[in-house]
Design a protein around this motif. Sequence first.
Motif, PDB file in Angstrom:
ATOM      1  N   GLU A   1      -2.042   0.729 -27.509  1.00 62.42           N
ATOM      2  CA  GLU A   1      -3.272  -0.065 -27.569  1.00 62.42           C
ATOM      3  C   GLU A   1      -3.162  -1.337 -26.745  1.00 62.42           C
ATOM      4  N   SER A   2      -2.044  -2.031 -26.840  1.00 58.87           N
ATOM      5  CA  SER A   2      -1.905  -3.279 -26.087  1.00 58.87           C
ATOM      6  C   SER A   2      -1.826  -3.008 -24.594  1.00 58.87           C
ATOM      7  N   ALA A   3      -1.281  -1.865 -24.199  1.00 60.67           N
ATOM      8  CA  ALA A   3      -1.206  -1.518 -22.780  1.00 60.67           C
ATOM      9  C   ALA A   3      -2.603  -1.274 -22.213  1.00 60.67           C
ATOM     10  N   THR A   4      -3.506  -0.690 -23.005  1.00 61.61           N
ATOM     11  CA  THR A   4      -4.864  -0.459 -22.510  1.00 61.61           C
ATOM     12  C   THR A   4      -5.730  -1.694 -22.657  1.00 61.61           C
ATOM     13  N   ALA A   5      -5.400  -2.573 -23.604  1.00 66.35           N
ATOM     14  CA  ALA A   5      -6.199  -3.777 -23.802  1.00 66.35           C
ATOM     15  C   ALA A   5      -6.038  -4.746 -22.642  1.00 66.35           C
ATOM     16  N   ALA A   6      -4.850  -4.856 -22.099  1.00 65.91           N
ATOM     17  CA  ALA A   6      -4.617  -5.796 -20.997  1.00 65.91           C
ATOM     18  C   ALA A   6      -5.467  -5.459 -19.766  1.00 65.91           C
ATOM     19  N   PRO A   7      -5.487  -4.202 -19.304  1.00 60.48           N
ATOM     20  CA  PRO A   7      -6.345  -3.918 -18.155  1.00 60.48           C
ATOM     21  C   PRO A   7      -7.828  -4.156 -18.448  1.00 60.48           C
ATOM     22  N   ALA A   8      -8.269  -3.873 -19.670  1.00 58.26           N
ATOM     23  CA  ALA A   8      -9.677  -4.104 -20.012  1.00 58.26           C
ATOM     24  C   ALA A   8      -9.993  -5.596 -19.942  1.00 58.26           C
ATOM     25  N   LYS A   9      -9.086  -6.437 -20.446  1.00 59.69           N
ATOM     26  CA  LYS A   9      -9.304  -7.878 -20.389  1.00 59.69           C
ATOM     27  C   LYS A   9      -9.291  -8.350 -18.941  1.00 59.69           C
ATOM     28  N   HIS A  10      -8.339  -7.831 -18.147  1.00 58.72           N
ATOM     29  CA  HIS A  10      -8.269  -8.201 -16.736  1.00 58.72           C
ATOM     30  C   HIS A  10      -9.553  -7.792 -16.013  1.00 58.72           C
ATOM     31  N   THR A  11     -10.064  -6.605 -16.280  1.00 61.82           N
ATOM     32  CA  THR A  11     -11.297  -6.135 -15.667  1.00 61.82           C
ATOM     33  C   THR A  11     -12.468  -7.005 -16.082  1.00 61.82           C
ATOM     34  N   ARG A  12     -12.530  -7.368 -17.349  1.00 63.20           N
ATOM     35  CA  ARG A  12     -13.600  -8.217 -17.864  1.00 63.20           C
ATOM     36  C   ARG A  12     -13.556  -9.591 -17.185  1.00 63.20           C
TER      37      ARG A  12
ATOM     38  N   SER B   1     -12.160 -10.340 -14.292  1.00 59.59           N
ATOM     39  CA  SER B   1     -12.502 -10.153 -12.878  1.00 59.59           C
ATOM     40  C   SER B   1     -14.001  -9.965 -12.696  1.00 59.59           C
ATOM     41  N   ALA B   2     -14.627  -9.224 -13.600  1.00 53.67           N
ATOM     42  CA  ALA B   2     -16.071  -8.993 -13.509  1.00 53.67           C
ATOM     43  C   ALA B   2     -16.836 -10.300 -13.679  1.00 53.67           C
ATOM     44  N   VAL B   3     -16.425 -11.115 -14.643  1.00 55.68           N
ATOM     45  CA  VAL B   3     -17.098 -12.396 -14.877  1.00 55.68           C
ATOM     46  C   VAL B   3     -16.895 -13.318 -13.674  1.00 55.68           C
ATOM     47  N   THR B   4     -15.684 -13.369 -13.146  1.00 54.07           N
ATOM     48  CA  THR B   4     -15.400 -14.209 -11.981  1.00 54.07           C
ATOM     49  C   THR B   4     -16.232 -13.756 -10.781  1.00 54.07           C
ATOM     50  N   ALA B   5     -16.296 -12.457 -10.551  1.00 50.53           N
ATOM     51  CA  ALA B   5     -17.087 -11.920  -9.432  1.00 50.53           C
ATOM     52  C   ALA B   5     -18.567 -12.230  -9.622  1.00 50.53           C
ATOM     53  N   TRP B   6     -19.068 -12.056 -10.852  1.00 41.31           N
ATOM     54  CA  TRP B   6     -20.479 -12.343 -11.130  1.00 41.31           C
ATOM     55  C   TRP B   6     -20.795 -13.809 -10.861  1.00 41.31           C
ATOM     56  N   GLU B   7     -19.951 -14.705 -11.374  1.00 40.46           N
ATOM     57  CA  GLU B   7     -20.194 -16.129 -11.168  1.00 40.46           C
ATOM     58  C   GLU B   7     -20.205 -16.477  -9.677  1.00 40.46           C
ATOM     59  N   SER B   8     -19.292 -15.892  -8.932  1.00 39.03           N
ATOM     60  CA  SER B   8     -19.234 -16.144  -7.494  1.00 39.03           C
ATOM     61  C   SER B   8     -20.482 -15.617  -6.789  1.00 39.03           C
ATOM     62  N   LEU B   9     -20.893 -14.403  -7.135  1.00 36.72           N
ATOM     63  CA  LEU B   9     -22.097 -13.808  -6.551  1.00 36.72           C
ATOM     64  C   LEU B   9     -23.329 -14.636  -6.903  1.00 36.72           C
ATOM     65  N   PHE B  10     -23.459 -15.005  -8.156  1.00 30.81           N
ATOM     66  CA  PHE B  10     -24.614 -15.769  -8.615  1.00 30.81           C
ATOM     67  C   PHE B  10     -24.687 -17.126  -7.917  1.00 30.81           C
ATOM     68  N   ARG B  11     -23.567 -17.831  -7.858  1.00 28.35           N
ATOM     69  CA  ARG B  11     -23.557 -19.154  -7.234  1.00 28.35           C
ATOM     70  C   ARG B  11     -23.821 -19.074  -5.730  1.00 28.35           C
ATOM     71  N   ALA B  12     -23.295 -18.038  -5.084  1.00 36.38           N
ATOM     72  CA  ALA B  12     -23.563 -17.847  -3.656  1.00 36.38           C
ATOM     73  C   ALA B  12     -25.050 -17.579  -3.439  1.00 36.38           C
ATOM     74  N   GLN B  13     -25.633 -16.733  -4.276  1.00 33.97           N
ATOM     75  CA  GLN B  13     -27.051 -16.399  -4.147  1.00 33.97           C
ATOM     76  C   GLN B  13     -27.913 -17.641  -4.347  1.00 33.97           C
ATOM     77  N   VAL B  14     -27.605 -18.442  -5.346  1.00 33.91           N
ATOM     78  CA  VAL B  14     -28.377 -19.657  -5.613  1.00 33.91           C
ATOM     79  C   VAL B  14     -28.262 -20.623  -4.434  1.00 33.91           C
ATOM     80  N   ALA B  15     -27.057 -20.814  -3.922  1.00 38.21           N
ATOM     81  CA  ALA B  15     -26.852 -21.744  -2.804  1.00 38.21           C
ATOM     82  C   ALA B  15     -27.605 -21.278  -1.557  1.00 38.21           C
ATOM     83  N   VAL B  16     -27.516 -19.993  -1.251  1.00 39.91           N
ATOM     84  CA  VAL B  16     -28.210 -19.463  -0.069  1.00 39.91           C
ATOM     85  C   VAL B  16     -29.722 -19.544  -0.264  1.00 39.91           C
TER      86      VAL B  16
END
Length: 154
Positions: free
Chosen positions: A3-14, A16-31
């Motif tokens: 369980e802990s082995a599968t939880a770590a990649p899920a947290k990492h993916t989550r 990464s997804a939030v970081t990517a979203w924030e970057s995309l959103f902020r870039a879109q707003v600035a442009v």
Amino acid sequence: MAESATAAPAKHTRTSAVTAWESLFRAQVAVMRTLAAEFPTRDISFNEYDVLFNLSRQPDRRLRLRDLNKHVLLTQPSVSRLVDRLVAQGLVAKCPEPSDARGAVIQLTDKGFEMFRRVAVEHTRTISERVGTKLSPEELETLARLCDKLRDGA
């Protein structure tokens, strides 16, 4: 332990997804802020241009109002008011929807299409300067492909 082995990649993916979203959103707003500030005309607003742009891409340059709402980044009441302003300027026509008396079809008039084309030339130049000069041709292709993938999955 499994369980802990599968939880770590899920947290990492989550994360990464939030970081990517924030970057995309902020870039879109600035442009978008830059493009709105540098919008080449005072004859129509940036949002009015968006409506003309979306209508120009449709067969017969017409679209049901409820479908137009899906293409623009405004709430339905705001789109209705904006369309009414465009009708008053003679840039679009609003007709009853033949298959639904409660609905309306919005059509780009010849005057509206000419306005769109005139503004699009300058606006495209600004987009090219603000976006096209920041990314390589390969990065632009990748960005378009990734954004299309996100939009198609929404």
